[in-house]
Design a protein around this motif. Structure first.
Motif, short mmCIF file in Angstrom:
data_model
loop_
_atom_site.label_atom_id
_atom_site.label_comp_id
_atom_site.label_asym_id
_atom_site.label_seq_id
_atom_site.Cartn_x
_atom_site.Cartn_y
_atom_site.Cartn_z
N GLY A 100 0.83 -1.12 -0.05
CA GLY A 100 -0.08 -0.04 0.12
C GLY A 100 0.85 1.06 -0.11
N ALA A 101 0.09 2.36 0.44
CA ALA A 101 0.88 3.80 0.16
C ALA A 101 0.74 4.38 1.70
CB ALA A 101 0.37 4.50 -0.57
N ARG A 102 1.61 5.53 2.07
CA ARG A 102 1.57 6.17 3.24
C ARG A 102 0.17 6.93 3.37
NH1 ARG A 102 7.40 9.05 3.85
NH2 ARG A 102 8.56 7.09 4.04
N THR A 103 -0.53 6.99 2.35
CA THR A 103 -1.74 7.68 2.39
C THR A 103 -3.06 7.05 2.75
OG1 THR A 103 -2.15 7.51 -0.12
CG2 THR A 103 -1.14 9.52 0.81
N ASP A 104 -2.66 5.46 2.86
CA ASP A 104 -3.66 4.54 2.95
C ASP A 104 -4.21 4.86 4.38
OD1 ASP A 104 -3.19 3.45 0.71
OD2 ASP A 104 -2.40 1.49 1.43
N THR A 105 -5.61 4.77 4.64
CA THR A 105 -6.18 4.85 5.80
C THR A 105 -6.36 3.65 6.78
OG1 THR A 105 -8.50 4.57 4.97
CG2 THR A 105 -7.90 6.62 4.71
N ASP A 106 -6.77 3.44 7.94
CA ASP A 106 -6.72 2.39 8.73
C ASP A 106 -7.96 1.49 8.48
OD1 ASP A 106 -8.88 3.83 9.80
OD2 ASP A 106 -8.19 3.92 11.68
N VAL A 107 -8.74 1.63 7.58
CA VAL A 107 -9.63 0.70 7.04
C VAL A 107 -9.28 -0.18 5.79
CG1 VAL A 107 -11.62 2.17 8.14
CG2 VAL A 107 -11.04 2.37 5.71
N GLN A 108 -8.09 0.26 5.28
CA GLN A 108 -7.81 -0.44 4.03
C GLN A 108 -6.67 -1.65 4.44
OE1 GLN A 108 -6.34 3.58 2.13
NE2 GLN A 108 -7.16 2.26 0.55
N PRO A 109 -6.70 -2.71 3.87
CA PRO A 109 -6.35 -4.04 4.10
C PRO A 109 -4.87 -4.08 3.75
CG PRO A 109 -7.67 -4.35 2.08
CD PRO A 109 -7.61 -3.00 2.52
N THR A 110 -4.37 -3.10 3.57
CA THR A 110 -2.65 -3.03 3.02
C THR A 110 -1.84 -2.86 4.73
OG1 THR A 110 -2.77 -0.61 3.14
CG2 THR A 110 -3.14 -1.91 0.94
N LEU A 111 -0.73 -3.50 4.17
CA LEU A 111 0.29 -2.95 5.53
C LEU A 111 0.06 -1.81 6.13
CD1 LEU A 111 2.14 -4.71 7.34
CD2 LEU A 111 3.97 -3.58 5.74
N CYS A 112 0.21 -0.63 5.01
CA CYS A 112 0.04 0.59 5.48
C CYS A 112 -1.02 1.09 6.36
CB CYS A 112 0.48 1.76 4.20
SG CYS A 112 2.03 1.70 3.84
N GLY A 113 -2.12 0.42 5.90
CA GLY A 113 -3.48 0.86 6.55
C GLY A 113 -3.19 -0.04 7.90
N ARG A 114 -3.07 -1.42 7.98
CA ARG A 114 -2.93 -2.03 9.09
C ARG A 114 -1.95 -1.48 10.26
NH1 ARG A 114 -3.70 -7.47 8.19
NH2 ARG A 114 -3.38 -7.92 10.26
N LEU A 115 -1.16 -0.66 9.80
CA LEU A 115 0.16 -0.17 10.75
C LEU A 115 -0.62 0.98 11.54
CD1 LEU A 115 3.27 -0.58 9.11
CD2 LEU A 115 2.41 -2.35 10.84
#
Length: 715
Positions: A100-115
């Motif tokens: 994912g990307a740094r702009t991902d929010t916490d609801v997205q299933p990417t690692l960036c979102g999960r973190l």
């Protein structure tokens, strides 16, 4: 509070600390061969620390709560070691995520979102465990480094998820169930020596040359250091046993942990497995592919062990398919990745290496290079028609090098056929020529032509083979074909290409529709296979088919055909070393970016710059067998009728689907829709279809190709 990880139906509880330590110890052992034991240990300790939350402890004790226990460990490891270990812990249940990307929010299933996700408080973990930054060996970076790092993460992930499964299994079963055997090279080399002992007093030039190849493989296994090899043996040279001899001696000399055979087609995997069982013993060999049944209630110890070992390849000798092998290497799912760490320190034989899938050739080459460079595997490309892969391996790993195992031999000893090109033949002309032969094999490029030509043959002694027949049906027909050939009875066979790679049949005459040069040479291997007939009367006729059968060929099939025609203008003998080298060199040059049609390597290499790796995307993009086919169960036998009843009743299980695969035909969407429109299918659910109009399944040709499904359906 006492913190628990698992709880059985009878109320037995596994302390969470015991599970973390047990998983950590197993993961550490698994990662030892590639120098990441300490890091794998921390992964094991951290993977379930989210279970220290009050919410999880209430849920495990019966309250109806939803809680995420994977994210906490990923966040802790990200702070401690960075993002790479965090991928493993974040995905140890749901699968490796995309970065994912740094702009991902916490609801997205990417690692960036999960973190970024807020976890239920789990701070109590510090009362029982501590996390410290480990030291570990870095892999040797190949290319731009991104592919190497993503491969390394997937191997670490394999160590973690297999350790997690095994520790949980041991608790749930009150002890570790019987799993795989260790490779005993002393025992197995003794068995091989006993098997080949009668061969050394060879009298014919052919058998003496086979012994020369076998002797070279035995010697190379002992003398050569681990790495990348080719084993180029003409058809009839005994490469199956010779490659096993190399593998056993090499494993014995260098302490390798297991031997894997990767075979392209299920049509030949069974006979290879049977040969290895004959030599080594049934208990030593795991045959793992879609057509193997493992009874869910198996009580016999060896079979129960194999059923469990199929999950993680914990056996001395594993025989599997290229689809199973490579799709596991690019998967993100825990169940498929469990086995990957067991590839480290192994000997891996790639049989019929010329069949590596062209649209995924670069990812396959890169993964083999990684195994050889960073994981101590010795990889052998084994075939009669060696593909020109040296430039691709040199680009991937310049210091790796490829060593040939087989000695130079007089190829005339293995010449068993005479090639002749007949030009274009209509279906009626082709059938007329086949009817004039007592025993003949004809291989064509489409299932439609196979059915058309078959119906023009004299019925007595004529047979048809294609994947429009169920696997069990094809096995029945092959048994009849071999019996008639052995008895000298009339036997005319029209088949698609499924018969040409390694299927053990021996015809005096073969007709082959023009195809890629490797396919033409493989087809010739079904003619005078035992070398009992004169070369000049053992004919392999190549011919051009009607353009209606080739007009809609996909690029993956049209390009090899065009290159083979070009090479034939200068090299009329398709099985000459010069023709084979020219063919593969030209094919790979012409293919260019088509050697990685989904840009998988480029997408992973880009991760070296961003540390964002598209694990989930790659898993969906890498499919050797495309997912645009549907399996239709054919209730033609008593077993198939029982299976259809179970599926109608909603009895779904992995074992049931595996068993039904042997009684099913895979078809393309337009064929499926035509059958559906005709009212010939029952579809209990989206994964299941059952043929209800059995008049559409012929005992000779299999499932009917309806007129509105067109041509261009292959194999």
């Amino acid at each position: 509070m006492s913190y628990i990880a698992h709880r059985t139906e009878c109320g037995c509880e596994q302390p969470l600390l015991d599970h973390l330590c047990g998983t950590a110890q197993r993961a550490s052992t698994f990662a030892q061969p590639f120098g990441a034991a300490s890091l794998a240990y921390i992964l094991g300790i951290a993977h379930d620390i989210g279970k220290y939350s009050d919410a999880f402890q209430k849920r495990i004790r019966g309250q109806n709560l939803t809680t995420d226990h994977s994210t906490a460990g990923a966040q802790e490891l990200n702070r401690l070691c960075g993002a790479l270990p965090a991928y493993c812990v974040a995905g140890h249940h749901a699968g490796l995520p995309d970065g994912g990307a740094r702009t991902d929010t916490d609801v997205q299933p990417t690692l960036c979102g999960r973190l970024k996700k807020r976890s239920a408080p789990y701070g109590a973990f510090s009362e029982e465990v501590s996390l410290s930054k480990p030291s570990f060996a870095q892999p040797h970076l190949l290319g731009q480094g991104g592919f190497t790092v993503s491969f390394w993460v997937r191997m670490l992930f394999s160590c973690l998820v297999d350790a997690d499964f095994l520790d949980t299994e041991a608790f749930m079963h009150s002890g570790t169930p019987p799993r795989g055997l260790a490779l005993d090279t002393g025992l197995l080399t003794d068995k091989l020596e006993h098997f080949i002992a009668p061969w050394w007093d060879a009298e014919t030039p052919l058998n003496r040359t086979r012994c020369e190849i076998l002797r070279a493989c035995l010697g190379a296994g002992r003398a050569q250091t681990p790495g990348l090899f080719t084993l180029t043996v003409p058809t009839g040279g005994g490469k199956t046993v010779a490659s096993l001899a190399f593998a056993l001696e090499h494993a014995k000399a260098h302490g390798k942990r297991r031997i894997l055979y990767v075979i392209p087609f299920t049509s030949i995997i069974e006979q290879t497995s049977d040969k290895f069982r004959e030599i080594l013993g049934d208990e030593q060999v795991l045959e793992h592919h879609s057509n193997v049944d493992f009874d869910d209630n198996e009580q016999e110890p060896d079979q129960a062990r194999k059923k469990l070992a199929a999950e993680n390849w914990d056996m001395p000798v594993i025989v599997t398919t290229a689809v199973q092998f490579f799709e596991s290497l690019f998967s993100n799912r825990p169940s498929r990745c469990r086995k990957l760490h067991n590839l480290a320190d192994s000997v891996i034989i790639f049989d019929e290496a010329q069949t590596f899938p062209l649209p995924y050739l670069l990812p396959c080459v890169r993964s083999i290079a990684e195994l050889a460079v960073n994981y101590g595997a010795s990889c052998v490309l084994c075939t009669a028609t060696q593909p020109a892969l040296a430039p691709l391996f040199a680009a991937a790993a310049p210091t790796l090098g490829i060593r040939e195992i087989a000695p130079p031999v007089d190829s005339s000893v293995f010449r068993r056929v005479t090639f002749q090109h007949l030009g274009q033949l209509s279906d009626s002309e082709l059938a007329s020529r086949l009817n004039d032969c007592e025993q003949v094999l004809c291989i064509v490029g489409t299932r439609k032509q196979a059915q058309t030509v078959f119906h023009l043959l004299t019925p007595e002694g004529s047979f048809h083979l294609s994947t429009l027949m169920t696997p069990d049906h094809r096995r029945e027909v092959l048994k009849k074909i071999r019996a008639r050939l052995g008895a000298g009875l009339p036997c005319r066979v029209v088949s698609t290409s499924l018969i040409e790679a390694g299927v053990d049949v021996d015809f005096p005459t073969v007709y082959r529709a023009e195809a890629g040069l490797d396919s033409e040479v493989q087809a010739a291997g079904r003619c005078n296979r035992e070398g009992r007939r004169p070369v000049e009367s053992s004919m392999v006729y190549l011919f051009t088919t009607d353009s209606a059968y080739t007009a809609h060929l996909p690029h993956s099939l049209r390009r090899p055909l065009e290159v083979a025609r070009e090479v034939a203008r200068k090299h009329p003998e398709p099985d000459s070393p010069e023709a084979i080298k020219r063919y593969f060199t030209t094919l790979y040059q012409y293919s260019g970016s088509a050697l990685d049609q989904n840009d998988i390597v480029a997408k992973l290499e880009e991760g070296a710059r961003t540390c964002s790796y598209p694990f989930r995307w790659v898993a969906e993009a890498f499919h050797i067998i495309e997912n645009d086919t549907r399996a239709v169960l054919i209730p033609r036998t008593d077993e198939a009728r029982v299976l259809s009843g179970q599926l109608r009743g909603g009895q779904y299980s992995r074992n049931l689907f595996r068993r039904s695969g042997k009684e099913s035909v895979s078809i393309y969407p337009q064929h499926f829709e035509a059958l559906l429109a005709r009212g010939a299918l029952e579809v209990p659910d989206e994964n299941t279809a059952i043929l209800t109009d059995l008049s559409l399944y012929d005992d000779q040709t299999g499932l009917a190709l309806l007129s509105d499904t067109g041509v261009g359906i292959f194999l």
